[in-house]
Design a protein around this motif. Sequence first.
Motif, PDB file in Angstrom:
ATOM      1  N   GLU A 121     -11.397 -29.998 -25.464  1.00  0.00           N
ATOM      2  CA  GLU A 121     -11.604 -30.946 -26.556  1.00  0.00           C
ATOM      3  C   GLU A 121     -12.632 -31.997 -26.150  1.00  0.00           C
ATOM      4  O   GLU A 121     -12.744 -32.349 -24.976  1.00  0.00           O
ATOM      5  N   LYS A 122     -13.367 -32.494 -27.134  1.00  0.00           N
ATOM      6  CA  LYS A 122     -14.336 -33.557 -26.901  1.00  0.00           C
ATOM      7  C   LYS A 122     -14.069 -34.703 -27.862  1.00  0.00           C
ATOM      8  O   LYS A 122     -13.809 -34.482 -29.050  1.00  0.00           O
ATOM      9  N   GLN A 123     -14.134 -35.913 -27.342  1.00  0.00           N
ATOM     10  CA  GLN A 123     -14.099 -37.106 -28.176  1.00  0.00           C
ATOM     11  C   GLN A 123     -15.319 -37.941 -27.829  1.00  0.00           C
ATOM     12  O   GLN A 123     -15.685 -38.037 -26.647  1.00  0.00           O
ATOM     13  N   LEU A 124     -15.956 -38.500 -28.838  1.00  0.00           N
ATOM     14  CA  LEU A 124     -17.177 -39.262 -28.577  1.00  0.00           C
ATOM     15  C   LEU A 124     -17.261 -40.472 -29.481  1.00  0.00           C
ATOM     16  O   LEU A 124     -16.658 -40.512 -30.556  1.00  0.00           O
ATOM     17  N   VAL A 125     -18.015 -41.454 -29.007  1.00  0.00           N
ATOM     18  CA  VAL A 125     -18.305 -42.640 -29.801  1.00  0.00           C
ATOM     19  C   VAL A 125     -19.779 -42.981 -29.608  1.00  0.00           C
ATOM     20  O   VAL A 125     -20.292 -42.931 -28.493  1.00  0.00           O
ATOM     21  N   VAL A 126     -20.466 -43.274 -30.694  1.00  0.00           N
ATOM     22  CA  VAL A 126     -21.896 -43.572 -30.654  1.00  0.00           C
ATOM     23  C   VAL A 126     -22.092 -45.040 -30.283  1.00  0.00           C
ATOM     24  O   VAL A 126     -21.575 -45.939 -30.948  1.00  0.00           O
ATOM     25  N   LEU A 127     -22.836 -45.264 -29.204  1.00  0.00           N
ATOM     26  CA  LEU A 127     -23.117 -46.624 -28.754  1.00  0.00           C
ATOM     27  C   LEU A 127     -24.367 -47.203 -29.407  1.00  0.00           C
ATOM     28  O   LEU A 127     -24.470 -48.399 -29.629  1.00  0.00           O
ATOM     29  N   GLN A 128     -25.321 -46.320 -29.691  1.00  0.00           N
ATOM     30  CA  GLN A 128     -26.614 -46.767 -30.223  1.00  0.00           C
ATOM     31  C   GLN A 128     -27.240 -45.638 -31.022  1.00  0.00           C
ATOM     32  O   GLN A 128     -27.201 -44.475 -30.609  1.00  0.00           O
ATOM     33  N   GLY A 129     -27.807 -45.958 -32.154  1.00  0.00           N
ATOM     34  CA  GLY A 129     -28.567 -44.979 -32.918  1.00  0.00           C
ATOM     35  C   GLY A 129     -27.716 -44.122 -33.840  1.00  0.00           C
ATOM     36  O   GLY A 129     -26.577 -44.452 -34.179  1.00  0.00           O
ATOM     37  N   THR A 130     -28.288 -42.991 -34.235  1.00  0.00           N
ATOM     38  CA  THR A 130     -27.669 -42.065 -35.177  1.00  0.00           C
ATOM     39  C   THR A 130     -27.586 -40.682 -34.536  1.00  0.00           C
ATOM     40  O   THR A 130     -28.581 -40.170 -34.028  1.00  0.00           O
ATOM     41  N   LEU A 131     -26.409 -40.085 -34.570  1.00  0.00           N
ATOM     42  CA  LEU A 131     -26.172 -38.795 -33.935  1.00  0.00           C
ATOM     43  C   LEU A 131     -25.733 -37.773 -34.975  1.00  0.00           C
ATOM     44  O   LEU A 131     -24.851 -38.047 -35.793  1.00  0.00           O
ATOM     45  N   THR A 132     -26.336 -36.592 -34.938  1.00  0.00           N
ATOM     46  CA  THR A 132     -25.932 -35.495 -35.806  1.00  0.00           C
ATOM     47  C   THR A 132     -25.231 -34.444 -34.956  1.00  0.00           C
ATOM     48  O   THR A 132     -25.786 -33.964 -33.966  1.00  0.00           O
ATOM     49  N   VAL A 133     -24.007 -34.097 -35.336  1.00  0.00           N
ATOM     50  CA  VAL A 133     -23.201 -33.128 -34.609  1.00  0.00           C
ATOM     51  C   VAL A 133     -23.041 -31.876 -35.456  1.00  0.00           C
ATOM     52  O   VAL A 133     -22.704 -31.959 -36.641  1.00  0.00           O
ATOM     53  N   ALA A 134     -23.296 -30.721 -34.861  1.00  0.00           N
ATOM     54  CA  ALA A 134     -23.135 -29.448 -35.561  1.00  0.00           C
ATOM     55  C   ALA A 134     -22.095 -28.610 -34.826  1.00  0.00           C
ATOM     56  O   ALA A 134     -22.181 -28.411 -33.618  1.00  0.00           O
TER      57      ALA A 134
END
Length: 202
Positions: free
Chosen positions: A147-160
């Motif tokens: 499993e992966k958990q993530l949080v964006v610190l800066q900018g814009t992220l697109t996840v596919a």
Amino acid sequence: MVEQDGNPAGPQHGDDLAGAFGGNVRRRREEAGLTLEQLSTRSAVSRAMLSKVERGEKSPTIGIASRIAHALNASLSDLIGAPAAAASSVAITMRKKDRPVFRDPETGFERHMVSAAPGAGGAEMIVHHLPAQVSTGLLPAYPPGTEKQLVVLQGTLTVAIGGITETLETGDSMFLQADADHGFANRTNAPCEYIMVISRRT
């Protein structure tokens, strides 16, 4: 934040990282009793590329490195190398200057290992830096239970993942089952940085 002033953020960079990564790939391959040809078939990476990686002559892209790691039943962190950490009886500390850092030579993508004790508790924490208009491409599926958990610190992220695309802004977070091909992209003209925790249920 990831340093962009050209100063090393860790002890393994450039030729040092390529040599350490290649040496670990070769050791893992030999321990598994695999020939270069067999590893090539498992990883879908050419024998010539694998040979150059093992000799430290070529730094792989994040996609190639991930395929090699999965083919060897290893984590990317295993192949990059464990961080230099100072331990006490109750805690383990890793200084920023000691972080192992993987850099994609083609895109500038960076993977900073920030877990002072990778694998402790079945999890590891990393920081990804995606320059403007850069993508990791699709990364291979992890073993079931990852499993992966993530949080964006800066900018814009697109996840596919799994045919679904989600766009995350600064401060947004996501949980995903990583046992399917997935990828991360920065489709903007500004850098993107995010923290990711990878855990493996047993």
